[in-house]
Design an enzyme around this catalytic site. Sequence first.
Site, mmCIF file in Angstrom:
data_model
loop_
_atom_site.group_PDB
_atom_site.id
_atom_site.type_symbol
_atom_site.label_atom_id
_atom_site.label_comp_id
_atom_site.label_asym_id
_atom_site.label_seq_id
_atom_site.Cartn_x
_atom_site.Cartn_y
_atom_site.Cartn_z
ATOM 1 N N SER A 54 -1.311 -5.274 15.636
ATOM 2 C CA SER A 54 -0.061 -5.390 14.888
ATOM 3 C C SER A 54 0.689 -4.073 14.766
ATOM 4 O O SER A 54 1.881 -4.074 14.452
ATOM 5 C CB SER A 54 -0.336 -5.962 13.496
ATOM 6 O OG SER A 54 -1.284 -5.168 12.802
ATOM 7 N N ASP B 133 3.926 -1.906 4.414
ATOM 8 C CA ASP B 133 3.248 -2.977 3.680
ATOM 9 C C ASP B 133 1.799 -2.562 3.434
ATOM 10 O O ASP B 133 1.488 -1.369 3.431
ATOM 11 C CB ASP B 133 3.361 -4.323 4.419
ATOM 12 C CG ASP B 133 2.690 -4.322 5.788
ATOM 13 O OD1 ASP B 133 1.917 -3.387 6.091
ATOM 14 O OD2 ASP B 133 2.922 -5.268 6.578
ATOM 15 N N HIS C 235 0.625 -1.407 7.409
ATOM 16 C CA HIS C 235 1.415 -0.844 8.504
ATOM 17 C C HIS C 235 2.381 0.242 8.038
ATOM 18 O O HIS C 235 2.985 0.126 6.964
ATOM 19 C CB HIS C 235 2.200 -1.965 9.191
ATOM 20 C CG HIS C 235 1.333 -3.110 9.600
ATOM 21 N ND1 HIS C 235 1.232 -4.258 8.841
ATOM 22 C CD2 HIS C 235 0.509 -3.275 10.657
ATOM 23 C CE1 HIS C 235 0.382 -5.102 9.431
ATOM 24 N NE2 HIS C 235 -0.076 -4.524 10.527
#
Length: 718
Positions: free
Chosen positions: A38, A328, A331
């Site tokens: 991600s 977040d 990340h």
Amino acid sequence: MESSGVKRWIVAAVVLSLLHGSVLAEPQVPCLFIFGDSLVDNGNNNNIQSLAKANYLPYGIDFPNGPTGRFSNGKTTVDVVAELLGFDDYIPPYSAARGQQILRGVNYASAAAGIRSETGRQLGGRIDFTGQVNNYRNTVQQVVNILGNESSTANYLSKCIYSVGIGSNDYLNNYFMPLYYSSSRQYTPEQYANLLIQQYSQQLKNLYNYGARKFALIGIGQIGCSPNALAQNSPDGRTCVKRINDANQIFNTKLRGLVDSLNRNTPNAKLIYIDAYGIFQDLIQSPSSFGFSVTNVGCCGVGRNNGQITCLPGQRPCRNRNQYLFWDAFHPTEAANTFVGRRSYRAQKASDAYPYDISRLMEAKITKLSIFYYYMLLVYLITKCDGKIQQVPCVFFFGDSLTDNGNNNFLATVAKVNHTPYGIDFPAGPTGRFSNGKNIPDFLAKSLGFEKAIPPFAIAKGTKILKGVNYGSGGGGILDESGSQLGDVMSMKKQVINHGKTVADITLLLGNSARARDHLNKCLYVSNIGSNDYINNYLSPKYHLSSTLYTPQKFATILTNHYRRQIRRLYKYGARKVAIHGVGSIGSLPQFRSTKEFIDSTNRIIQHFNHRLPPLVDALNARLRGAQFIFINTTNIGQGDPSTIGIKVVDVPCCVVSKQIGLCDAGKKPCNNRNEYYFWDNFHPTEAANQAMAARSYAAASPADAYPTDIRNLVRRN
């Protein structure tokens, strides 16, 4: 900075001008391929069933195109690197990359993905590292189609940058998630890192085999300092979690060591290590020096530190996003990504990159690829298969009717079955396989990752032989005279002679004998023969005198000596990994079923031969340099409980058989419940039984199934 090699690559410039309507400055490398999770996913997870997706606001709030699937408010590190490399647009995700667009590169990254296949499974769908490499292989085939040939493709790909940043989820969504995974109970951090690096290394080698030469390996960042880790494990919500970071550093140290190892041992490969952990350490220790004021809380999210749940759809994030290190729970913000991306491209400290940074990697000279590498790319493209990487470049089968998949169709023999009801469950109908469907070689090939069945020698032509050949012949034996009463059959000796012809053809395809031998040394050889030396020789006194001339012990010795000679000939042709099957329990065949005494005595005769095969394997491994031979105990495999695989009928055949030869009568309807029958005719198993036997040959269910190891482990050996 532009390399002279890229300047000469006219195709890239033309494609860029077509895509963007004007001729722009060329990027410093022709393409950038991205693998990861991600941290660099830019949309691949958007259309799969997964909780790990970010195609909604506030994600992408600062990105020109809004939410794209990037797990940040704006750009990721690879977006920054792409800009610095001179690309005028961001590298497209694999899910959307089409046509000549792929010549600029592709992003294969998938949120929640790890090095290990099970990593992140609690989040739903994701594309693990192996799957990403498989997708890259598909891209390579498309590049070949665009550029026209393998040599141009190999030369083009050798100039590209391959960014690999994966492994975080193997800790975050595996090792440090004991409620879902047992890895932390099975392995120490040191053992687990070794396991990850071993699998990581194998995928890098697969990328190398498909043209990759310039690798940037991104280390794992400080997972123990993320808002999620702080929320769950930090008493004050600010102090990083040491046990997590320590485990991450063990992996990073080994990854840097892998760079050294592959640079030393992989011709023409250039690998670098980017110390993301150390770069992030600077941001955490001196945030104000880089414009950050908040390092322990996400700009958006839910719960303590905004770290217990990622950003909710439509949630309003913080306004001063450039002052936040984390976007977040997991990340970084675009501001942090920009900092890491710039220092990855051009190191500001000696420790940022090893042995040098991306700006120097793209300048690294790759020796002009020899014709050998073009041939090797051809070989690997031929071994492409869907969803699974082939574990060996080719597999060769030798044997009798348990192996034959059409060779006897072209011989004058009663031992042929190119008619119904044979093949009733095979997609292509009757092919010459002595079963209702697939035989053991078909299932073994599938387990090994082959997309299609290995072709019979009778019709194998052209580049298809680079994947392997099936030489099996119904009625054939180790001894030339075995099965002679059936007409023309190919003994083991004849099959080895035919293999010699194949080796000559492979030599022509690959250019010289050295390349052919290197190719053949890596292949698997499976021999399943000997049954007819009993069924159609020793136990057929009407046609053969062997049972009169020899005791069972003496006959077994004769067979073993003949077998040894043929296997040594295979070795001379390049065979190194050889799986030798024993003979099954012939006394239990419907053709011979009689009294228990007869069944037992017949099976004891067979065991004289089977008991000689493990010592034969030991002797060959000891005397032949590089030999890795194994024994598959067919008798032991056949003694398993058939009910465990749904088989209920073990004493009669499924089809209507001819009393004279024990094969199915042509055109007559067989049983309907074929998956419940062990035997298809009086000699041969059903597809269901073949599948079960192949499964235990490939991966032993008990130590007695294979010696000294099974096929799965054999093909993994170097």
